[in-house]
Motif scaffolding. Structure first.
Motif, PDB file in Angstrom:
ATOM      1  N   PHE A 294     -41.213 -77.140  -1.278  1.00  0.00           N
ATOM      2  CA  PHE A 294     -40.736 -76.215  -0.248  1.00  0.00           C
ATOM      3  C   PHE A 294     -40.047 -76.940   0.901  1.00  0.00           C
ATOM      4  O   PHE A 294     -39.255 -76.355   1.614  1.00  0.00           O
ATOM      5  N   GLN A 295     -40.351 -78.202   1.105  1.00  0.00           N
ATOM      6  CA  GLN A 295     -39.736 -79.091   2.092  1.00  0.00           C
ATOM      7  C   GLN A 295     -40.030 -78.728   3.547  1.00  0.00           C
ATOM      8  O   GLN A 295     -40.258 -79.601   4.351  1.00  0.00           O
ATOM      9  N   SER A 296     -39.997 -77.456   3.906  1.00  0.00           N
ATOM     10  CA  SER A 296     -40.289 -77.001   5.267  1.00  0.00           C
ATOM     11  C   SER A 296     -40.640 -75.524   5.217  1.00  0.00           C
ATOM     12  O   SER A 296     -40.162 -74.798   4.333  1.00  0.00           O
ATOM     13  N   GLY A 297     -41.440 -75.088   6.179  1.00  0.00           N
ATOM     14  CA  GLY A 297     -41.760 -73.666   6.290  1.00  0.00           C
ATOM     15  C   GLY A 297     -40.849 -72.930   7.248  1.00  0.00           C
ATOM     16  O   GLY A 297     -41.004 -71.732   7.469  1.00  0.00           O
ATOM     17  N   SER A 298     -39.867 -73.630   7.795  1.00  0.00           N
ATOM     18  CA  SER A 298     -38.944 -73.059   8.777  1.00  0.00           C
ATOM     19  C   SER A 298     -37.589 -72.777   8.145  1.00  0.00           C
ATOM     20  O   SER A 298     -36.957 -73.679   7.598  1.00  0.00           O
ATOM     21  N   ASN A 299     -37.133 -71.548   8.251  1.00  0.00           N
ATOM     22  CA  ASN A 299     -35.812 -71.214   7.709  1.00  0.00           C
ATOM     23  C   ASN A 299     -34.704 -72.018   8.381  1.00  0.00           C
ATOM     24  O   ASN A 299     -33.726 -72.389   7.728  1.00  0.00           O
ATOM     25  N   GLU A 300     -34.855 -72.285   9.675  1.00  0.00           N
ATOM     26  CA  GLU A 300     -33.828 -73.062  10.377  1.00  0.00           C
ATOM     27  C   GLU A 300     -33.755 -74.489   9.841  1.00  0.00           C
ATOM     28  O   GLU A 300     -32.664 -75.032   9.624  1.00  0.00           O
ATOM     29  N   VAL A 301     -34.901 -75.095   9.608  1.00  0.00           N
ATOM     30  CA  VAL A 301     -34.915 -76.461   9.076  1.00  0.00           C
ATOM     31  C   VAL A 301     -34.411 -76.464   7.634  1.00  0.00           C
ATOM     32  O   VAL A 301     -33.632 -77.345   7.244  1.00  0.00           O
ATOM     33  N   LEU A 302     -34.812 -75.490   6.842  1.00  0.00           N
ATOM     34  CA  LEU A 302     -34.325 -75.405   5.466  1.00  0.00           C
ATOM     35  C   LEU A 302     -32.800 -75.295   5.431  1.00  0.00           C
ATOM     36  O   LEU A 302     -32.146 -75.951   4.610  1.00  0.00           O
ATOM     37  N   ALA A 303     -32.240 -74.504   6.318  1.00  0.00           N
ATOM     38  CA  ALA A 303     -30.777 -74.367   6.379  1.00  0.00           C
ATOM     39  C   ALA A 303     -30.133 -75.692   6.785  1.00  0.00           C
ATOM     40  O   ALA A 303     -29.116 -76.103   6.203  1.00  0.00           O
ATOM     41  N   ALA A 304     -30.729 -76.375   7.762  1.00  0.00           N
ATOM     42  CA  ALA A 304     -30.188 -77.670   8.191  1.00  0.00           C
ATOM     43  C   ALA A 304     -30.254 -78.693   7.062  1.00  0.00           C
ATOM     44  O   ALA A 304     -29.375 -79.551   6.936  1.00  0.00           O
ATOM     45  N   MET A 305     -31.273 -78.593   6.235  1.00  0.00           N
ATOM     46  CA  MET A 305     -31.426 -79.496   5.092  1.00  0.00           C
ATOM     47  C   MET A 305     -30.449 -79.158   3.964  1.00  0.00           C
ATOM     48  O   MET A 305     -30.266 -79.943   3.050  1.00  0.00           O
ATOM     49  N   GLY A 306     -29.894 -77.956   4.017  1.00  0.00           N
ATOM     50  CA  GLY A 306     -29.007 -77.513   2.943  1.00  0.00           C
ATOM     51  C   GLY A 306     -29.766 -77.037   1.715  1.00  0.00           C
ATOM     52  O   GLY A 306     -29.233 -77.050   0.606  1.00  0.00           O
ATOM     53  N   ARG A 307     -30.991 -76.610   1.903  1.00  0.00           N
ATOM     54  CA  ARG A 307     -31.794 -76.093   0.779  1.00  0.00           C
ATOM     55  C   ARG A 307     -31.309 -74.693   0.417  1.00  0.00           C
ATOM     56  O   ARG A 307     -30.823 -73.956   1.264  1.00  0.00           O
ATOM     57  N   GLY A 308     -31.491 -74.337  -0.810  1.00  0.00           N
ATOM     58  CA  GLY A 308     -30.998 -73.047  -1.285  1.00  0.00           C
ATOM     59  C   GLY A 308     -32.016 -71.932  -1.241  1.00  0.00           C
ATOM     60  O   GLY A 308     -31.864 -70.943  -1.955  1.00  0.00           O
ATOM     61  N   HIS A 309     -33.052 -72.085  -0.438  1.00  0.00           N
ATOM     62  CA  HIS A 309     -34.069 -71.038  -0.369  1.00  0.00           C
ATOM     63  C   HIS A 309     -34.508 -70.834   1.076  1.00  0.00           C
ATOM     64  O   HIS A 309     -34.228 -71.644   1.950  1.00  0.00           O
ATOM     65  N   THR A 310     -35.204 -69.727   1.272  1.00  0.00           N
ATOM     66  CA  THR A 310     -35.822 -69.420   2.562  1.00  0.00           C
ATOM     67  C   THR A 310     -37.339 -69.430   2.374  1.00  0.00           C
ATOM     68  O   THR A 310     -37.839 -69.428   1.234  1.00  0.00           O
ATOM     69  N   ARG A 311     -38.035 -69.378   3.477  1.00  0.00           N
ATOM     70  CA  ARG A 311     -39.494 -69.265   3.438  1.00  0.00           C
ATOM     71  C   ARG A 311     -39.891 -68.017   2.637  1.00  0.00           C
ATOM     72  O   ARG A 311     -40.780 -68.067   1.792  1.00  0.00           O
ATOM     73  N   GLU A 312     -39.222 -66.906   2.906  1.00  0.00           N
ATOM     74  CA  GLU A 312     -39.551 -65.640   2.245  1.00  0.00           C
ATOM     75  C   GLU A 312     -39.317 -65.727   0.738  1.00  0.00           C
ATOM     76  O   GLU A 312     -40.145 -65.241  -0.051  1.00  0.00           O
ATOM     77  N   LYS A 313     -38.228 -66.324   0.328  1.00  0.00           N
ATOM     78  CA  LYS A 313     -37.936 -66.474  -1.107  1.00  0.00           C
ATOM     79  C   LYS A 313     -38.997 -67.365  -1.759  1.00  0.00           C
ATOM     80  O   LYS A 313     -39.472 -67.078  -2.861  1.00  0.00           O
ATOM     81  N   TYR A 314     -39.381 -68.426  -1.072  1.00  0.00           N
ATOM     82  CA  TYR A 314     -40.405 -69.326  -1.591  1.00  0.00           C
ATOM     83  C   TYR A 314     -41.730 -68.584  -1.782  1.00  0.00           C
ATOM     84  O   TYR A 314     -42.360 -68.667  -2.838  1.00  0.00           O
ATOM     85  N   LEU A 315     -42.152 -67.849  -0.752  1.00  0.00           N
ATOM     86  CA  LEU A 315     -43.411 -67.116  -0.846  1.00  0.00           C
ATOM     87  C   LEU A 315     -43.364 -66.052  -1.933  1.00  0.00           C
ATOM     88  O   LEU A 315     -44.383 -65.782  -2.586  1.00  0.00           O
TER      89      LEU A 315
END
Length: 183
Positions: free
Chosen positions: A7-28
């Protein structure tokens, strides 16, 4: 029955900065789908703390995701700049002391949850695939359960390597189980 889902991070803002293709909600949602179909499935993950610009509030979102999911195990790491990656050049790097402090906090939760998830198997019989000799106690073998848990039991590696055996769990620790072979 073991799913590794970083999951890398629980923060949508950090996930976006990382360039990940998911959100916290999608992960859950993915975790919920797995647990609704296989309630006892083991879920493991990866997380990075101290990504450039990560605030304390964003880090708290990671901790809350861990509390919500209760992982069987999480590979944890503090962010470190990698050559040829955009984030390595950003000005908002997190101080090493802050990264280490966050890593300690996340590892406390990780260990607590790992123990909780293994503790539920106390007294139960689990099937393991025997892999190797227990290097600390040569009269025992080590195998893995369907959850990916390390399990120790008495036995001769020459007779049991590659075999499926049933083990009644008599001891639970943070990262392993131990017990007696049963027929």
């Amino acid at each position: 029955e073991c799913f590794h889902i970083p999951f890398q991070s629980g923060s949508n803002e950090v996930l976006a900065a990382m360039g990940r293709g998911h959100t916290r909600e999608k992960y859950l949602h993915i975790v919920d789908r797995i647990r609704s179909r296989i309630p006892e499935a083991a879920i493991t993950a990866d997380v990075i703390v101290g990504f450039p610009g990560e605030t304390e509030e964003q880090f708290q979102e990671t901790l809350s995701l861990m509390e919500e999911v209760i992982f069987d195990s999480v590979n944890t790491a503090a962010y470190s700049p990698r050559p040829n990656t955009p984030a390595a050049l950003w000005d908002n790097q997190i101080d090493d002391d802050v990264k280490q402090e966050r890593l300690q906090r996340i590892n406390i939760i990780n260990k607590k949850h790992a123990f909780q998830r293994r503790e539920r198997l106390m007294g139960q019989t689990v099937e393991i695939l025997v892999e190797e000799r227990n290097v600390r106690l040569p009269t025992q073998v080590m195998g893995r359960s369907r959850h990916g848990y390390i399990v120790y039991c008495d036995g001769d590696i020459d007779d049991l390597k590659g075999e499926l055996v049933n083990v009644k769990i008599e001891e639970t620790k943070t990262y392993f189980l131990a017990g007696q072979r049963v027929e």
